[in-house]
Design a protein around this motif. Structure first.
Motif, PDB file in Angstrom:
ATOM      1  N   SER A  17       0.851  -1.176   0.000  1.00  8.43           N
ATOM      2  CA  SER A  17       0.000   0.000   0.000  1.00  8.43           C
ATOM      3  C   SER A  17       0.896   1.237   0.000  1.00  8.43           C
TER       4      SER A  17
ATOM      5  N   LYS B  11      -1.308   6.381  -2.314  1.00  3.60           N
ATOM      6  CA  LYS B  11      -2.627   5.757  -2.375  1.00  3.60           C
ATOM      7  C   LYS B  11      -3.339   5.884  -1.019  1.00  3.60           C
ATOM      8  N   ARG B  12      -2.552   5.668   0.024  1.00  2.00           N
ATOM      9  CA  ARG B  12      -3.131   5.738   1.377  1.00  2.00           C
ATOM     10  C   ARG B  12      -3.592   7.151   1.684  1.00  2.00           C
TER      11      ARG B  12
ATOM     12  N   SER C 100      -6.772   8.181  -0.289  1.00  2.00           N
ATOM     13  CA  SER C 100      -8.033   7.640   0.238  1.00  2.00           C
ATOM     14  C   SER C 100      -8.394   8.303   1.562  1.00  2.00           C
TER      15      SER C 100
ATOM     16  N   LYS D 272      -9.849  11.673   0.824  1.00  2.00           N
ATOM     17  CA  LYS D 272     -11.218  11.550   0.310  1.00  2.00           C
ATOM     18  C   LYS D 272     -12.194  11.371   1.472  1.00  2.00           C
ATOM     19  N   VAL D 273     -11.818  10.515   2.427  1.00  2.00           N
ATOM     20  CA  VAL D 273     -12.688  10.274   3.586  1.00  2.00           C
ATOM     21  C   VAL D 273     -12.896  11.566   4.365  1.00  2.00           C
TER      22      VAL D 273
ATOM     23  N   ILE E 158     -10.668   3.530  11.335  1.00  2.00           N
ATOM     24  CA  ILE E 158      -9.573   4.083  10.542  1.00  2.00           C
ATOM     25  C   ILE E 158      -8.264   3.380  10.893  1.00  2.00           C
ATOM     26  N   PHE E 159      -7.976   3.320  12.193  1.00  3.11           N
ATOM     27  CA  PHE E 159      -6.652   2.820  12.595  1.00  3.11           C
ATOM     28  C   PHE E 159      -6.541   1.292  12.536  1.00  3.11           C
TER      29      PHE E 159
ATOM     30  N   VAL F 270      -7.359  -0.419   9.942  1.00  2.00           N
ATOM     31  CA  VAL F 270      -6.863  -0.702   8.594  1.00  2.00           C
ATOM     32  C   VAL F 270      -5.681   0.193   8.189  1.00  2.00           C
ATOM     33  N   ARG F 271      -5.273   1.064   9.091  1.00  2.00           N
ATOM     34  CA  ARG F 271      -4.158   1.970   8.785  1.00  2.00           C
ATOM     35  C   ARG F 271      -3.124   1.909   9.896  1.00  2.00           C
ATOM     36  N   ALA F 272      -1.994   1.335   9.570  1.00  2.00           N
ATOM     37  CA  ALA F 272      -0.942   1.242  10.585  1.00  2.00           C
ATOM     38  C   ALA F 272      -0.192   2.568  10.691  1.00  2.00           C
ATOM     39  N   LYS F 273      -0.113   3.283   9.587  1.00  2.00           N
ATOM     40  CA  LYS F 273       0.676   4.523   9.576  1.00  2.00           C
ATOM     41  C   LYS F 273      -0.204   5.709   9.969  1.00  2.00           C
ATOM     42  N   LYS F 274       0.211   6.382  11.020  1.00  2.00           N
ATOM     43  CA  LYS F 274      -0.583   7.513  11.517  1.00  2.00           C
ATOM     44  C   LYS F 274      -0.318   8.785  10.697  1.00  2.00           C
TER      45      LYS F 274
ATOM     46  N   ARG G 163      -2.515  -4.853   7.184  1.00  2.00           N
ATOM     47  CA  ARG G 163      -3.535  -4.219   8.032  1.00  2.00           C
ATOM     48  C   ARG G 163      -4.776  -3.798   7.244  1.00  2.00           C
TER      49      ARG G 163
ATOM     50  N   ASN H  52     -12.146   4.866   2.784  1.00  2.00           N
ATOM     51  CA  ASN H  52     -10.983   4.748   3.672  1.00  2.00           C
ATOM     52  C   ASN H  52     -10.062   3.607   3.234  1.00  2.00           C
TER      53      ASN H  52
END
Lengths: 267, 299
Positions: free
Chosen positions: A8, A12-13, A16, A19-20, A125-126, A128-132, B73, B101
């Motif tokens: 990922s 791209k991250r 998205s 957009k959210v 959110i977190f 599916v998202r490891a990177k803050k 993840r 998301n």
């Protein structure tokens, strides 16, 4: 069983996440209420102070007379030229102007970020998202755009208010270019306050009140500097200076916010 | 490959360990029933896996990769405590937000797919706040399923559901694993329901994993017994104790453990003047096994 996991990419991250956040900001009523308030406020200020201009009130106990002084010029609601700027002045025209909105930023950012944590959406959110970092950048950009709209709302309200109140639109030594540069400088300063307020919100998480209180206190410390940095006769130097300061604060405090989110519990 | 592999995981809150040196292995494709009493550390472990909490020490691997890997993840779905939906938005809008998301391309198609899995195709336009508890739980699962989830982490998803809701949830979870090859980690106190679907179990107590076993292991360890009621309970109890090694008087029945030959027992009792009023075969299930294990640990 063979499992395949695609890489990922950061772009791209971030796209998205942006957009959210834009979707959330523009589909909730809160932003429109804030922009609406910012639009109506200068109209009310300019019309009411013009109506009361010159009226005298007498203190019944001391007998001291106070003469109400309104705005002489529409652009006073945006700022004053550098030669007339007195950061310590506490008059109506110096307090009731566009600079008030720097306190409103605390509310917009505080509510927008805290809502993620209070609703439990931050968990989605977190998970599916490891990177803050995606979250920090996206929230900062979205809040900046939201706050910029508030400032534009105030600007439009000022023009409408000035026209309704019959105030002159004399730009004086600043000129139209000065007013434009002044607004751009103020937008640069918005980035400073958004960066600061987001860091406060990241620390406070779901506690909206805490985020707003921390942001307000920090805003008070910078508030006196704003009229000096963004006078009505601002030039390109002011604009660049404000945006550079905004960038530095957003990157610096963004790194702090990132560390806070990484090192502390999110729920 | 294991879907989840945890080694030496610890998490403390103000000096108190909620998870203490925990080891856990969840095979790919399993429905892993995560069992433990209240406050045993189930939810904390799940939150640690999802990255909602920061561990004090230990390692978490998902599909042989570190749990902080962005690629892995993005294929984890979770329903922990609440769905994280916005109450004033519709079911569809909430799902759309999560689909964005996740960066999905065919978002509408994907939402239709997950709504179909959780049998909520007709409720997409309802506001989330108007949904019943069962619907909310299913929306939570739908949200967790978005984007080809490889691992689902569900914290008490059947709590508060009626019998119909539980049955539907059970069917959905079995569908997910069988059709989509998804691994499910599910914690629940309703052990009878869990027993119907789980392929593996992990029993946690005071933050420590005290046992991990597969459904087959449980089957092997589970005792069978025959429950009998006769007209002369005391006499029959004494007689049966002479004949069998493990006979107990429990819950108004005489229970003969490790024996399931009901016809033989009926014949024996009748021949010796103890007419049988009721007889049934039983098996110690997950619930009894869990209680017995806990009482052993307590002792």
């Amino acid at each position: 069983m063979e499992m395949r996991f695609e890489k990922s990419s950061f772009g791209k991250r971030l796209s998205s996440m942006l957009k959210v956040d834009f979707c959330r900001m523009f589909t909730t009523r809160f932003l429109y209420i804030m922009v609406g308030i910012c639009l109506v406020m200068p109209i009310l200020i300019l019309v009411m102070t013009t109506m009361m201009d010159g009226s005298v009130t007498v203190d019944p106990q001391t007998g001291v007379e106070t003469v109400m002084e309104g705005f002489d010029n529409t652009w006073q609601a945006i700022g004053t030229v550098s030669s007339e700027t007195n950061p310590m002045a506490m008059g109506l025209t110096t307090m009731c102007n566009i600079n008030m909105l720097y306190f409103f930023i605390a509310v917009l950012v505080g509510v927008f970020v805290a809502d993620d944590f209070r609703s439990g959406y931050a968990k989605n959110i977190f998970t599916v998202r490891a990177k803050k970092t995606d979250y920090v950048i996206s929230k900062t950009v979205t809040c900046f755009v939201g706050c910029a709209l508030m400032f534009l709302g105030f600007f439009v309200g000022t023009v409408l208010g000035g026209a309704i109140a019959g105030l002159p639109f004399d730009t004086g030594s600043a000129g139209i270019a000065g007013v434009v540069m002044c607004m751009l400088s103020k937008l640069g300063m918005v980035a400073v306050f958004v960066g600061m307020d987001f860091a406060a919100s990241a620390a406070a998480k779901g506690r909206t009140w805490m985020s707003i209180v921390i942001s307000m206190v920090a805003a008070m410390l910078l508030y006196m500097m704003v009229p000096m940095i963004t006078p009505l006769d601002s030039g390109i130097v002011n604009v660049i200076g404000c945006f550079v300061a905004g960038g530095i604060v957003c990157v610096g405090l963004g790194a702090v916010s990132n560390a806070i989110l990484k090192k502390t519990s999110l729920v | 490959m294991n879907a989840i592999e945890i080694r030496g995981l610890s998490k403390s809150f103000r000096g108190l360990y909620a998870v203490d040196n925990l080891n856990m292995t969840v095979p790919v494709g399993a429905i892993y029933g995560f069992i433990g009493e209240n406050g045993s550390g189930k939810s904390t472990t799940e939150k640690l896996i999802c990255g909602h909490l920061v561990p004090d020490k230990g390692s978490i691997k998902l599909f042989d990769r570190p749990y902080t890997d962005a690629g892995v993840r993005v294929r984890v779905g979770a329903l922990i405590e609440n769905t994280g939906c916005f109450p004033n938005s519709s079911v569809w809008d909430n799902l759309m937000m999560q689909a964005i998301n996740l960066g999905l391309s065919d978002r509408a198609g994907e939402i239709d797919r997950v709504l179909n899995i959780v049998r909520m195709e007709d409720s997409a336009r309802i506001k989330f706040k108007s949904c019943s508890l069962g619907m909310k739980q299913r929306i939570g699962i739908a949200m967790a399923l978005l984007g080809d989830s490889a691992l689902l982490i569900l914290d008490e998803p059947i709590n508060g559901l009626d019998a119909e809701g539980m049955k539907m949830m059970r069917e959905i979870l079995v569908d997910i694993t069988q059709q989509y090859g998804c691994t499910v980690l599910i914690s629940s106190h309703i052990l009878g329901e869990l027993e119907k679907i789980a392929t593996h179990y992990g029993i946690i107590r005071q933050g420590k994993m005290i046992q991990e076993l597969s459904a087959k292991d449980l089957e092997g360890r589970a005792k069978v017994f025959t429950s009998v009621k006769t007209q002369h309970m005391q006499g029959a109890f004494g007689f049966l104790r002479q004949k069998f090694s493990d006979v107990r008087a429990e819950d108004g029945y005489i229970r003969i453990y490790d024996v399931d030959d009901t016809e033989g027992i009926v014949g024996l009792l009748m021949q010796n003047g103890f007419p049988v009023r009721e007889i049934k075969k039983n098996k110690i299930g997950l619930e009894e096994y869990y209680i017995e294990l806990m009482s052993k640990k307590e002792a």
